[in-house]
Design a protein around this motif. Structure first.
Motif, PDB file in Angstrom:
ATOM      1  N   ALA A   2      -6.060   8.772   5.482  1.00  0.00           N
ATOM      2  CA  ALA A   2      -4.662   9.196   5.431  1.00  0.00           C
ATOM      3  C   ALA A   2      -3.962   8.607   4.218  1.00  0.00           C
ATOM      4  O   ALA A   2      -3.152   9.256   3.560  1.00  0.00           O
ATOM      5  N   ALA A   3      -4.285   7.349   3.889  1.00  0.00           N
ATOM      6  CA  ALA A   3      -3.664   6.723   2.723  1.00  0.00           C
ATOM      7  C   ALA A   3      -4.083   7.408   1.436  1.00  0.00           C
ATOM      8  O   ALA A   3      -3.302   7.540   0.504  1.00  0.00           O
ATOM      9  N   SER A   4      -5.359   7.843   1.382  1.00  0.00           N
ATOM     10  CA  SER A   4      -5.824   8.508   0.161  1.00  0.00           C
ATOM     11  C   SER A   4      -5.161   9.859  -0.041  1.00  0.00           C
ATOM     12  O   SER A   4      -5.133  10.368  -1.161  1.00  0.00           O
ATOM     13  N   ARG A   5      -4.617  10.450   1.038  1.00  0.00           N
ATOM     14  CA  ARG A   5      -3.965  11.753   0.925  1.00  0.00           C
ATOM     15  C   ARG A   5      -2.459  11.621   0.694  1.00  0.00           C
ATOM     16  O   ARG A   5      -1.775  12.618   0.586  1.00  0.00           O
ATOM     17  N   ALA A   6      -1.965  10.367   0.683  1.00  0.00           N
ATOM     18  CA  ALA A   6      -0.527  10.180   0.544  1.00  0.00           C
ATOM     19  C   ALA A   6      -0.066  10.660  -0.826  1.00  0.00           C
ATOM     20  O   ALA A   6      -0.802  10.648  -1.800  1.00  0.00           O
ATOM     21  N   ALA A   7       1.195  11.094  -0.871  1.00  0.00           N
ATOM     22  CA  ALA A   7       1.757  11.594  -2.126  1.00  0.00           C
ATOM     23  C   ALA A   7       1.936  10.452  -3.114  1.00  0.00           C
ATOM     24  O   ALA A   7       2.225   9.318  -2.737  1.00  0.00           O
ATOM     25  N   THR A   8       1.763  10.740  -4.388  1.00  0.00           N
ATOM     26  CA  THR A   8       1.960   9.775  -5.454  1.00  0.00           C
ATOM     27  C   THR A   8       2.899  10.367  -6.495  1.00  0.00           C
ATOM     28  O   THR A   8       2.998  11.579  -6.639  1.00  0.00           O
ATOM     29  N   ALA A   9       3.562   9.497  -7.229  1.00  0.00           N
ATOM     30  CA  ALA A   9       4.545   9.930  -8.230  1.00  0.00           C
ATOM     31  C   ALA A   9       3.883  10.052  -9.599  1.00  0.00           C
ATOM     32  O   ALA A   9       3.093   9.200  -9.999  1.00  0.00           O
ATOM     33  N   HIS A  10       4.175  11.114 -10.324  1.00  0.00           N
ATOM     34  CA  HIS A  10       3.708  11.328 -11.692  1.00  0.00           C
ATOM     35  C   HIS A  10       4.896  11.794 -12.529  1.00  0.00           C
ATOM     36  O   HIS A  10       5.976  12.054 -12.017  1.00  0.00           O
ATOM     37  N   LYS A  11       4.653  11.914 -13.845  1.00  0.00           N
ATOM     38  CA  LYS A  11       5.691  12.378 -14.752  1.00  0.00           C
ATOM     39  C   LYS A  11       5.208  13.595 -15.534  1.00  0.00           C
ATOM     40  O   LYS A  11       4.019  13.725 -15.812  1.00  0.00           O
ATOM     41  N   VAL A  12       6.140  14.462 -15.859  1.00  0.00           N
ATOM     42  CA  VAL A  12       5.834  15.564 -16.763  1.00  0.00           C
ATOM     43  C   VAL A  12       5.616  14.971 -18.150  1.00  0.00           C
ATOM     44  O   VAL A  12       6.432  14.184 -18.637  1.00  0.00           O
ATOM     45  N   LYS A  13       4.515  15.341 -18.785  1.00  0.00           N
ATOM     46  CA  LYS A  13       4.182  14.767 -20.087  1.00  0.00           C
ATOM     47  C   LYS A  13       4.087  15.861 -21.145  1.00  0.00           C
ATOM     48  O   LYS A  13       3.923  17.034 -20.831  1.00  0.00           O
TER      49      LYS A  13
ATOM     50  N   PRO B  53      -0.150  17.279 -13.540  1.00  0.00           N
ATOM     51  CA  PRO B  53      -1.393  17.418 -12.790  1.00  0.00           C
ATOM     52  C   PRO B  53      -1.402  18.725 -11.999  1.00  0.00           C
ATOM     53  O   PRO B  53      -0.400  19.089 -11.372  1.00  0.00           O
ATOM     54  N   THR B  54      -2.517  19.422 -12.036  1.00  0.00           N
ATOM     55  CA  THR B  54      -2.612  20.688 -11.306  1.00  0.00           C
ATOM     56  C   THR B  54      -2.375  20.486  -9.819  1.00  0.00           C
ATOM     57  O   THR B  54      -1.792  21.343  -9.145  1.00  0.00           O
ATOM     58  N   SER B  55      -2.787  19.338  -9.293  1.00  0.00           N
ATOM     59  CA  SER B  55      -2.599  19.075  -7.867  1.00  0.00           C
ATOM     60  C   SER B  55      -1.138  18.919  -7.482  1.00  0.00           C
ATOM     61  O   SER B  55      -0.799  18.947  -6.299  1.00  0.00           O
ATOM     62  N   ALA B  56      -0.243  18.755  -8.476  1.00  0.00           N
ATOM     63  CA  ALA B  56       1.180  18.621  -8.174  1.00  0.00           C
ATOM     64  C   ALA B  56       1.840  19.964  -7.909  1.00  0.00           C
ATOM     65  O   ALA B  56       2.945  20.008  -7.364  1.00  0.00           O
ATOM     66  N   LEU B  57       1.193  21.048  -8.278  1.00  0.00           N
ATOM     67  CA  LEU B  57       1.791  22.372  -8.130  1.00  0.00           C
ATOM     68  C   LEU B  57       1.469  22.963  -6.763  1.00  0.00           C
ATOM     69  O   LEU B  57       0.396  22.750  -6.211  1.00  0.00           O
ATOM     70  N   VAL B  58       2.419  23.722  -6.250  1.00  0.00           N
ATOM     71  CA  VAL B  58       2.287  24.344  -4.935  1.00  0.00           C
ATOM     72  C   VAL B  58       2.487  25.849  -5.093  1.00  0.00           C
ATOM     73  O   VAL B  58       3.449  26.284  -5.741  1.00  0.00           O
ATOM     74  N   ARG B  59       1.610  26.622  -4.509  1.00  0.00           N
ATOM     75  CA  ARG B  59       1.726  28.071  -4.568  1.00  0.00           C
ATOM     76  C   ARG B  59       2.505  28.559  -3.341  1.00  0.00           C
ATOM     77  O   ARG B  59       2.163  28.240  -2.200  1.00  0.00           O
TER      78      ARG B  59
END
Length: 356
Positions: A31-42, A243-249
Protein backbone atom coordinates in the motif's frame (compact mmCIF):
# COMPACT_ATOMS: atom_id res chain seq x y z
CA UNK A 1 5.04 -33.91 30.73
CA UNK A 2 2.89 -31.03 32.06
CA UNK A 3 5.32 -28.28 31.07
CA UNK A 4 5.52 -29.72 27.60
CA UNK A 5 1.75 -29.63 27.21
CA UNK A 6 1.68 -26.07 28.46
CA UNK A 7 4.13 -24.94 25.78
CA UNK A 8 2.23 -26.48 22.87
CA UNK A 9 -0.49 -23.77 22.58
CA UNK A 10 2.16 -21.02 22.66
CA UNK A 11 4.09 -22.72 19.89
CA UNK A 12 0.97 -23.10 17.76
CA UNK A 13 0.06 -19.48 18.36
CA UNK A 14 3.53 -18.37 17.28
CA UNK A 15 3.36 -20.53 14.16
CA UNK A 16 -0.03 -19.00 13.29
CA UNK A 17 0.66 -15.36 14.13
CA UNK A 18 4.02 -15.02 12.38
CA UNK A 19 2.73 -15.79 8.86
CA UNK A 20 -0.25 -13.48 9.45
CA UNK A 21 2.07 -10.73 10.68
CA UNK A 22 4.34 -11.18 7.66
CA UNK A 23 1.36 -11.03 5.31
CA UNK A 24 0.10 -7.87 7.01
CA UNK A 25 3.52 -6.23 6.67
CA UNK A 26 3.58 -7.12 2.98
CA UNK A 27 0.16 -5.54 2.49
CA UNK A 28 1.27 -2.39 4.31
CA UNK A 29 4.43 -2.24 2.21
CA UNK A 30 2.46 -2.71 -1.00
CA UNK A 31 0.00 0.00 0.00
CA UNK A 32 2.86 2.38 0.78
CA UNK A 33 4.47 1.71 -2.60
CA UNK A 34 1.20 2.73 -4.29
CA UNK A 35 0.90 5.97 -2.34
CA UNK A 36 0.85 9.20 -4.31
CA UNK A 37 4.09 11.17 -4.60
CA UNK A 38 4.74 14.79 -5.55
CA UNK A 39 6.60 15.74 -8.75
CA UNK A 40 7.16 18.93 -10.72
CA UNK A 41 6.55 19.88 -14.32
CA UNK A 42 9.99 20.19 -15.91
CA UNK A 43 11.44 21.66 -19.06
CA UNK A 44 14.16 19.99 -21.09
CA UNK A 45 14.88 17.55 -23.91
CA UNK A 46 12.50 14.64 -24.33
CA UNK A 47 13.42 11.47 -26.24
CA UNK A 48 11.21 8.62 -27.27
CA UNK A 49 13.17 5.49 -26.41
CA UNK A 50 11.61 2.34 -27.79
CA UNK A 51 12.60 -0.88 -26.03
CA UNK A 52 12.80 -3.88 -28.34
CA UNK A 53 13.57 -7.53 -27.72
CA UNK A 54 14.11 -10.62 -29.80
CA UNK A 55 16.31 -13.57 -30.63
CA UNK A 56 18.84 -14.69 -33.22
CA UNK A 57 17.87 -17.38 -35.70
CA UNK A 58 19.77 -19.12 -38.52
CA UNK A 59 18.40 -18.56 -42.02
CA UNK A 60 18.84 -20.31 -45.38
CA UNK A 61 19.84 -23.55 -43.68
CA UNK A 62 21.44 -26.19 -45.91
CA UNK A 63 23.41 -29.44 -45.61
CA UNK A 64 26.82 -30.32 -46.95
CA UNK A 65 26.93 -33.90 -48.22
CA UNK A 66 29.74 -36.27 -49.24
CA UNK A 67 30.36 -36.63 -53.00
CA UNK A 68 32.47 -39.81 -52.74
CA UNK A 69 32.79 -42.91 -50.64
CA UNK A 70 35.77 -42.47 -48.37
CA UNK A 71 37.16 -42.17 -44.92
CA UNK A 72 37.23 -39.02 -42.82
CA UNK A 73 40.89 -38.25 -42.28
CA UNK A 74 40.53 -34.86 -40.63
CA UNK A 75 37.82 -32.45 -39.42
CA UNK A 76 39.01 -28.86 -39.63
CA UNK A 77 36.14 -26.93 -38.10
CA UNK A 78 34.05 -26.70 -34.96
CA UNK A 79 30.41 -25.70 -34.67
CA UNK A 80 28.98 -22.21 -34.15
CA UNK A 81 31.69 -20.55 -36.24
CA UNK A 82 31.80 -18.83 -39.61
CA UNK A 83 33.75 -20.50 -42.44
CA UNK A 84 34.64 -19.06 -45.82
CA UNK A 85 34.34 -20.84 -49.16
CA UNK A 86 38.13 -21.15 -49.27
CA UNK A 87 38.36 -22.83 -45.87
CA UNK A 88 38.05 -26.67 -45.94
CA UNK A 89 35.74 -28.17 -43.37
CA UNK A 90 37.06 -31.74 -43.64
CA UNK A 91 39.12 -34.06 -45.88
CA UNK A 92 37.94 -37.42 -47.18
CA UNK A 93 40.45 -40.06 -48.34
CA UNK A 94 39.68 -42.55 -51.13
CA UNK A 95 39.88 -46.23 -50.38
CA UNK A 96 43.33 -46.59 -51.97
CA UNK A 97 44.83 -43.71 -50.01
CA UNK A 98 43.28 -44.92 -46.78
CA UNK A 99 44.84 -48.36 -47.36
CA UNK A 100 48.29 -46.78 -48.00
CA UNK A 101 48.07 -44.79 -44.80
CA UNK A 102 47.10 -47.87 -42.83
CA UNK A 103 49.93 -49.98 -44.28
CA UNK A 104 52.74 -47.51 -43.55
CA UNK A 105 51.96 -47.21 -39.86
CA UNK A 106 51.81 -44.16 -37.70
CA UNK A 107 55.44 -43.03 -38.00
CA UNK A 108 55.08 -41.69 -41.54
CA UNK A 109 51.51 -40.40 -41.34
CA UNK A 110 52.51 -36.71 -41.37
CA UNK A 111 54.67 -37.16 -44.47
CA UNK A 112 52.01 -39.20 -46.27
CA UNK A 113 49.29 -36.71 -45.47
CA UNK A 114 51.37 -33.94 -46.98
CA UNK A 115 51.94 -36.05 -50.08
CA UNK A 116 48.38 -37.29 -50.58
CA UNK A 117 47.09 -33.74 -50.33
CA UNK A 118 49.35 -32.80 -53.28
CA UNK A 119 49.27 -36.02 -55.30
CA UNK A 120 46.02 -37.78 -54.64
CA UNK A 121 44.00 -34.59 -54.26
CA UNK A 122 41.73 -35.68 -51.38
CA UNK A 123 38.14 -34.53 -51.43
CA UNK A 124 37.56 -31.45 -49.31
CA UNK A 125 34.20 -30.55 -47.81
CA UNK A 126 33.52 -26.82 -48.17
CA UNK A 127 30.74 -24.29 -47.90
CA UNK A 128 29.59 -23.00 -51.28
CA UNK A 129 29.93 -19.51 -49.81
CA UNK A 130 30.61 -18.01 -46.40
CA UNK A 131 28.44 -19.95 -43.97
CA UNK A 132 27.80 -20.51 -40.29
CA UNK A 133 28.39 -24.10 -39.12
CA UNK A 134 25.50 -25.38 -37.03
CA UNK A 135 26.11 -29.15 -36.78
CA UNK A 136 28.93 -31.60 -37.47
CA UNK A 137 28.06 -35.22 -38.25
CA UNK A 138 31.64 -36.44 -38.92
CA UNK A 139 34.07 -38.38 -36.77
CA UNK A 140 37.73 -38.92 -37.68
CA UNK A 141 38.46 -42.29 -39.37
CA UNK A 142 34.77 -42.90 -39.95
CA UNK A 143 33.66 -44.13 -43.39
CA UNK A 144 31.04 -42.18 -45.30
CA UNK A 145 29.05 -42.98 -48.40
CA UNK A 146 28.05 -40.64 -51.20
CA UNK A 147 25.23 -38.25 -50.23
CA UNK A 148 25.93 -38.77 -46.55
CA UNK A 149 25.28 -35.59 -44.53
CA UNK A 150 28.54 -34.19 -43.15
CA UNK A 151 27.58 -30.70 -41.91
CA UNK A 152 24.55 -28.52 -41.41
CA UNK A 153 25.12 -24.81 -41.98
CA UNK A 154 23.28 -21.51 -42.42
CA UNK A 155 23.95 -18.96 -45.11
CA UNK A 156 22.97 -16.10 -42.78
CA UNK A 157 22.08 -15.29 -39.19
CA UNK A 158 19.13 -13.00 -38.55
CA UNK A 159 18.54 -10.77 -35.59
CA UNK A 160 14.74 -10.82 -35.26
CA UNK A 161 13.26 -7.98 -33.21
CA UNK A 162 9.79 -7.53 -31.75
CA UNK A 163 8.12 -4.14 -31.24
CA UNK A 164 5.20 -3.62 -28.88
CA UNK A 165 1.89 -2.37 -30.31
CA UNK A 166 2.27 0.85 -28.30
CA UNK A 167 5.59 1.59 -30.01
CA UNK A 168 4.88 0.18 -33.47
CA UNK A 169 3.96 3.53 -35.11
CA UNK A 170 7.34 5.03 -34.19
CA UNK A 171 9.52 2.46 -35.98
CA UNK A 172 10.60 2.49 -39.63
CA UNK A 173 13.43 1.15 -41.76
CA UNK A 174 16.78 2.86 -41.45
CA UNK A 175 16.57 3.82 -37.78
CA UNK A 176 19.65 3.13 -35.68
CA UNK A 177 19.45 0.23 -33.25
CA UNK A 178 21.65 -0.47 -30.23
CA UNK A 179 21.38 -4.03 -28.99
CA UNK A 180 23.08 -6.47 -26.61
CA UNK A 181 22.64 -10.03 -25.25
CA UNK A 182 20.44 -10.27 -22.19
CA UNK A 183 23.11 -12.24 -20.35
CA UNK A 184 25.96 -9.93 -21.48
CA UNK A 185 24.68 -6.32 -21.51
CA UNK A 186 28.18 -4.86 -21.89
CA UNK A 187 28.55 -6.37 -25.36
CA UNK A 188 26.73 -3.63 -27.27
CA UNK A 189 26.44 -3.69 -31.07
CA UNK A 190 24.87 -1.23 -33.49
CA UNK A 191 22.85 -1.69 -36.63
CA UNK A 192 19.88 -0.31 -38.56
CA UNK A 193 16.30 -1.50 -38.71
CA UNK A 194 15.53 -3.37 -41.94
CA UNK A 195 12.48 -5.22 -43.26
CA UNK A 196 10.14 -3.73 -40.68
CA UNK A 197 6.58 -4.97 -41.07
CA UNK A 198 3.42 -4.74 -38.96
CA UNK A 199 1.72 -7.87 -37.73
CA UNK A 200 -1.61 -8.80 -39.22
CA UNK A 201 -4.18 -6.92 -37.15
CA UNK A 202 -6.70 -9.10 -35.39
CA UNK A 203 -10.16 -8.26 -34.23
CA UNK A 204 -9.25 -7.97 -30.56
CA UNK A 205 -5.59 -6.97 -30.55
CA UNK A 206 -3.54 -4.13 -31.96
CA UNK A 207 -0.67 -5.12 -34.25
CA UNK A 208 2.90 -5.02 -33.08
CA UNK A 209 5.85 -5.02 -35.44
CA UNK A 210 8.76 -7.20 -36.50
CA UNK A 211 12.07 -6.32 -38.10
CA UNK A 212 15.17 -8.28 -39.09
CA UNK A 213 18.84 -7.42 -39.17
CA UNK A 214 21.35 -9.58 -41.05
CA UNK A 215 24.40 -10.43 -38.96
CA UNK A 216 27.89 -10.77 -40.40
CA UNK A 217 31.00 -12.74 -39.33
CA UNK A 218 32.37 -9.52 -37.84
CA UNK A 219 29.38 -8.85 -35.56
CA UNK A 220 26.99 -11.58 -34.56
CA UNK A 221 25.41 -13.47 -31.70
CA UNK A 222 25.03 -17.23 -31.68
CA UNK A 223 21.64 -18.64 -32.75
CA UNK A 224 19.16 -18.75 -29.90
CA UNK A 225 20.67 -15.73 -28.14
CA UNK A 226 18.03 -13.65 -26.38
CA UNK A 227 18.75 -9.97 -26.80
CA UNK A 228 17.29 -6.57 -26.02
CA UNK A 229 17.90 -3.16 -27.48
CA UNK A 230 16.82 0.43 -27.88
CA UNK A 231 15.73 2.69 -30.72
CA UNK A 232 15.41 6.48 -30.46
CA UNK A 233 12.97 7.42 -33.28
CA UNK A 234 12.24 10.96 -32.10
CA UNK A 235 13.84 13.63 -29.93
CA UNK A 236 12.31 17.00 -28.95
CA UNK A 237 14.26 19.90 -27.51
CA UNK A 238 13.19 22.30 -24.76
CA UNK A 239 9.70 20.97 -24.00
CA UNK A 240 7.58 20.68 -20.87
CA UNK A 241 7.15 17.16 -19.55
CA UNK A 242 5.80 15.21 -16.59
CA UNK A 243 5.93 11.54 -15.55
CA UNK A 244 3.51 9.55 -17.69
CA UNK A 245 2.15 7.92 -14.54
CA UNK A 246 0.98 11.35 -13.35
CA UNK A 247 -1.56 11.63 -16.17
CA UNK A 248 -5.10 10.33 -15.89
CA UNK A 249 -7.33 9.44 -18.82
CA UNK A 250 -10.91 10.61 -18.41
CA UNK A 251 -14.07 8.70 -19.32
CA UNK A 252 -14.46 10.70 -22.54
CA UNK A 253 -10.87 10.23 -23.65
CA UNK A 254 -9.35 13.47 -22.37
CA UNK A 255 -6.03 13.43 -20.54
CA UNK A 256 -5.75 15.27 -17.23
CA UNK A 257 -2.85 16.29 -15.03
CA UNK A 258 -3.49 16.76 -11.30
CA UNK A 259 -1.86 20.06 -10.36
CA UNK A 260 -1.36 21.83 -7.05
CA UNK A 261 -3.88 24.57 -6.22
CA UNK A 262 -4.52 26.96 -3.35
CA UNK A 263 -7.87 26.66 -1.63
CA UNK A 264 -10.09 28.96 0.35
CA UNK A 265 -13.44 28.14 1.92
CA UNK A 266 -14.27 24.42 1.93
CA UNK A 267 -17.79 23.09 2.37
CA UNK A 268 -19.06 19.54 2.21
CA UNK A 269 -19.70 19.82 -1.51
CA UNK A 270 -17.66 22.76 -2.85
CA UNK A 271 -14.24 24.33 -2.29
CA UNK A 272 -13.03 27.78 -3.24
CA UNK A 273 -9.92 27.84 -5.52
CA UNK A 274 -7.75 30.89 -4.95
CA UNK A 275 -4.80 30.00 -7.23
CA UNK A 276 -3.65 27.25 -9.61
CA UNK A 277 -6.69 27.03 -11.90
CA UNK A 278 -8.77 29.42 -13.92
CA UNK A 279 -12.45 29.61 -14.80
CA UNK A 280 -13.77 27.14 -17.39
CA UNK A 281 -10.70 24.91 -17.09
CA UNK A 282 -11.76 21.28 -17.52
CA UNK A 283 -11.15 19.10 -14.50
CA UNK A 284 -11.52 15.40 -13.71
CA UNK A 285 -13.14 14.08 -10.53
CA UNK A 286 -11.52 10.80 -9.51
CA UNK A 287 -13.29 8.01 -7.73
CA UNK A 288 -11.83 6.35 -4.65
CA UNK A 289 -10.20 3.53 -6.65
CA UNK A 290 -8.38 6.00 -8.88
CA UNK A 291 -6.87 7.95 -6.00
CA UNK A 292 -4.26 5.19 -5.51
CA UNK A 293 -3.31 6.10 -1.96
CA UNK A 294 -3.85 9.88 -2.16
CA UNK A 295 -6.19 11.47 0.39
CA UNK A 296 -9.32 13.18 -0.85
CA UNK A 297 -9.70 16.85 0.18
CA UNK A 298 -12.66 17.37 2.48
CA UNK A 299 -14.20 19.76 4.95
CA UNK A 300 -12.57 19.41 8.34
CA UNK A 301 -12.77 21.13 11.71
CA UNK A 302 -10.37 24.11 11.84
CA UNK A 303 -8.65 23.57 15.16
CA UNK A 304 -6.81 26.89 15.03
CA UNK A 305 -10.00 28.83 14.31
CA UNK A 306 -11.76 27.06 17.15
CA UNK A 307 -8.95 27.94 19.54
CA UNK A 308 -9.08 31.59 18.49
CA UNK A 309 -12.85 31.65 19.00
CA UNK A 310 -12.49 30.05 22.41
CA UNK A 311 -9.95 32.70 23.45
CA UNK A 312 -12.26 35.48 22.29
CA UNK A 313 -15.17 34.03 24.16
CA UNK A 314 -13.03 33.63 27.27
CA UNK A 315 -11.91 37.27 26.97
CA UNK A 316 -15.49 38.59 26.59
CA UNK A 317 -16.51 36.87 29.83
CA UNK A 318 -14.19 39.21 31.78
CA UNK A 319 -15.96 42.34 30.49
CA UNK A 320 -18.98 43.81 32.28
CA UNK A 321 -19.90 45.62 29.08
CA UNK A 322 -19.94 44.14 25.57
CA UNK A 323 -17.65 45.64 22.97
CA UNK A 324 -20.22 46.88 20.48
CA UNK A 325 -18.41 49.67 18.70
CA UNK A 326 -17.76 53.30 19.54
CA UNK A 327 -19.89 54.89 22.18
CA UNK A 328 -22.02 57.67 20.69
CA UNK A 329 -21.39 61.14 22.05
CA UNK A 330 -23.79 62.62 24.60
CA UNK A 331 -26.72 64.42 22.99
CA UNK A 332 -26.59 62.32 19.79
CA UNK A 333 -29.08 59.66 18.87
CA UNK A 334 -27.96 56.40 20.38
CA UNK A 335 -28.00 53.09 18.56
CA UNK A 336 -30.13 50.35 19.93
CA UNK A 337 -27.08 48.35 20.94
CA UNK A 338 -25.13 51.21 22.45
CA UNK A 339 -24.42 51.27 26.17
CA UNK A 340 -23.74 54.78 27.53
CA UNK A 341 -22.49 55.69 31.00
CA UNK A 342 -22.95 59.44 31.47
CA UNK A 343 -21.83 59.82 35.10
CA UNK A 344 -20.00 58.03 37.89
CA UNK A 345 -23.12 57.09 39.91
CA UNK A 346 -22.79 53.76 41.72
CA UNK A 347 -26.00 51.77 41.38
CA UNK A 348 -24.79 48.91 43.56
CA UNK A 349 -25.45 45.29 42.94
CA UNK A 350 -29.05 45.94 41.89
CA UNK A 351 -29.22 48.14 38.83
CA UNK A 352 -32.82 49.01 39.67
CA UNK A 353 -32.05 50.19 43.24
CA UNK A 354 -32.24 53.79 44.36
CA UNK A 355 -29.06 55.81 43.95
CA UNK A 356 -26.88 56.09 47.01
Amino acid sequence: MAPTRARIPNLLTSMTVRPLLAAALLLISAAASRAATAHKVKRGDLEIRVKVTGTVIPDDIFRIKATIEGRVESVLTSTFVWRGADQPLAFLAHKELAAMLDSKGTQQVDILEDRWQRVYRPTAARCPDTCYILKNFLKPKAWVKPESVMFEAAATLKLVGRVRPEDAPWIKDGQELRFWPVNDPKRVLKGRVTRYILDIQGEKVEPGGTFTLLMSPLRYFDPGTEWEGEIVPLSKKDVLYVPTSALVRGPEGGVYLPVRVSTGITTEGLTQITAGAEQHKEILVLDDAQLRGAARHKQEADAAALRRMARRQAGEADFTEPELGPVPESGKKKGKHAVVIEDDTDYGEDPYAEPQ
